[in-house]
Write an enzyme that holds these catalytic residues in place. Structure first.
Site, short mmCIF file in Angstrom:
data_model
loop_
_atom_site.label_atom_id
_atom_site.label_comp_id
_atom_site.label_asym_id
_atom_site.label_seq_id
_atom_site.Cartn_x
_atom_site.Cartn_y
_atom_site.Cartn_z
N SER A 60 -32.38 3.16 34.58
CA SER A 60 -31.21 2.49 34.02
C SER A 60 -31.02 2.91 32.57
O SER A 60 -32.00 3.21 31.87
CB SER A 60 -31.38 0.97 34.07
OG SER A 60 -30.37 0.31 33.34
N TYR B 20 -35.76 -6.88 30.90
CA TYR B 20 -35.38 -5.91 31.93
C TYR B 20 -35.41 -4.49 31.38
O TYR B 20 -35.95 -3.57 32.01
CB TYR B 20 -33.97 -6.25 32.44
CG TYR B 20 -33.36 -5.22 33.35
CD1 TYR B 20 -33.73 -5.13 34.69
CD2 TYR B 20 -32.40 -4.32 32.87
CE1 TYR B 20 -33.16 -4.18 35.53
CE2 TYR B 20 -31.82 -3.38 33.71
CZ TYR B 20 -32.21 -3.31 35.03
OH TYR B 20 -31.65 -2.36 35.86
#
Length: 251
Positions: free
Chosen positions: A144, A157
């Site tokens: 990501s 995250y």
């Protein structure tokens, strides 16, 4: 074995209900893929995904897999490889977590880290060893852009994805020259169940667009893919922004 265009005939998905993974599987089945393994926790969603892909003409099988149970990974994934060569492994599991809740409840934050990083390290190493043993194949890892630089809004995250990204790049270097190809995919904000209800970030994308980028990356044997490609430039600027400035950005 892969066809002349580098498309896999067999696919193992780690995270068998992932929207990105299923979009990728659909796209690959339309090209050449004939055998698909979906690894995940048994659930109605996994069953529905299986039937969806079978309807497209693929032979689809499932295997129980839990990212939070690394002790089971060798047996579960070894079972898949024992059935025949796997041309491509797509590591697609992960959780977003809830930043505010996870800051208050460290056990929940650890669960995010264990799923996104520790579980991926275990499963990634098991699959890498099997791919190296068979002498060919691709390991595609969904990372990501959140891992490029920790942001106040999702640093738990983001830190887990940063660890995953670094691990996957290092694994790719370790496997260079063995016949095994490792490709890291860095999507931006993806419109999916995981992000439902969240404010949409600039340059948002879709599972289908990520699937298209994965297919293109496989053909090119890319080692790193950004989705969309413009994020490469954006994140390069953000990565080097001074911290006092970075803290004031509305991200």
């Amino acid at each position: 074995m892969k066809d002349a265009f580098g498309m896999p005939q067999s696919l193992l998905v780690l995270g068998g209900t992932s929207e990105i993974a299923l979009a990728t599987a659909r796209r690959l089945i339309a090209r050449r893929t004939r055998t698909v393994w979906l690894a995940g926790r048994p659930s109605p969603a996994l069953g529905a995904a299986t039937e969806q892909l079978r309807a497209l003409g693929a032979e689809v099988r499932t295997v129980p897999f839990d990212a939070l149970d690394p002790e089971s990974h060798e047996a579960a994934l070894g079972k898949v490889f024992a059935e025949g060569d796997i041309d491509m492994v797509l590591l697609a599991f992960g959780v977003l977590g809830d930043q505010a809740t996870d800051e208050r409840e460290p056990v929940q934050a650890v669960r995010v880290a264990q799923t996104n990083y520790t579980g991926a390290v275990s499963a990634g190493l098991v699959c890498a060893r099997e791919l190296q043993t068979q002498g060919h194949g691709s390991l595609v890892v969904l990372s990501s852009v959140a891992g490029e630089r920790a942001r106040r809004s999702n640093f738990i995250y983001g830190s887990s994805k940063a660890g995953l990204d670094a691990f996957a790049q290092g694994l790719g270097d370790a496997l260079h020259g063995t016949g095994v190809h490792v490709m890291v995919v860095r999507p931006g904000f993806v419109r999916s169940r995981m992000t439902a209800g969240l404010a949409e970030a600039p340059l948002a994308t879709t599972p289908e667009a990520v699937a298209t980028a994965i297919e293109t990356g496989l053909r090119r044997r890319s080692e790193l893919v950004w989705v969309p490609g413009a994020l490469r430039v954006v994140m390069a600027a953000l990565r080097h922004a001074p911290r006092p400035l970075f803290r004031r950005l509305p991200i």
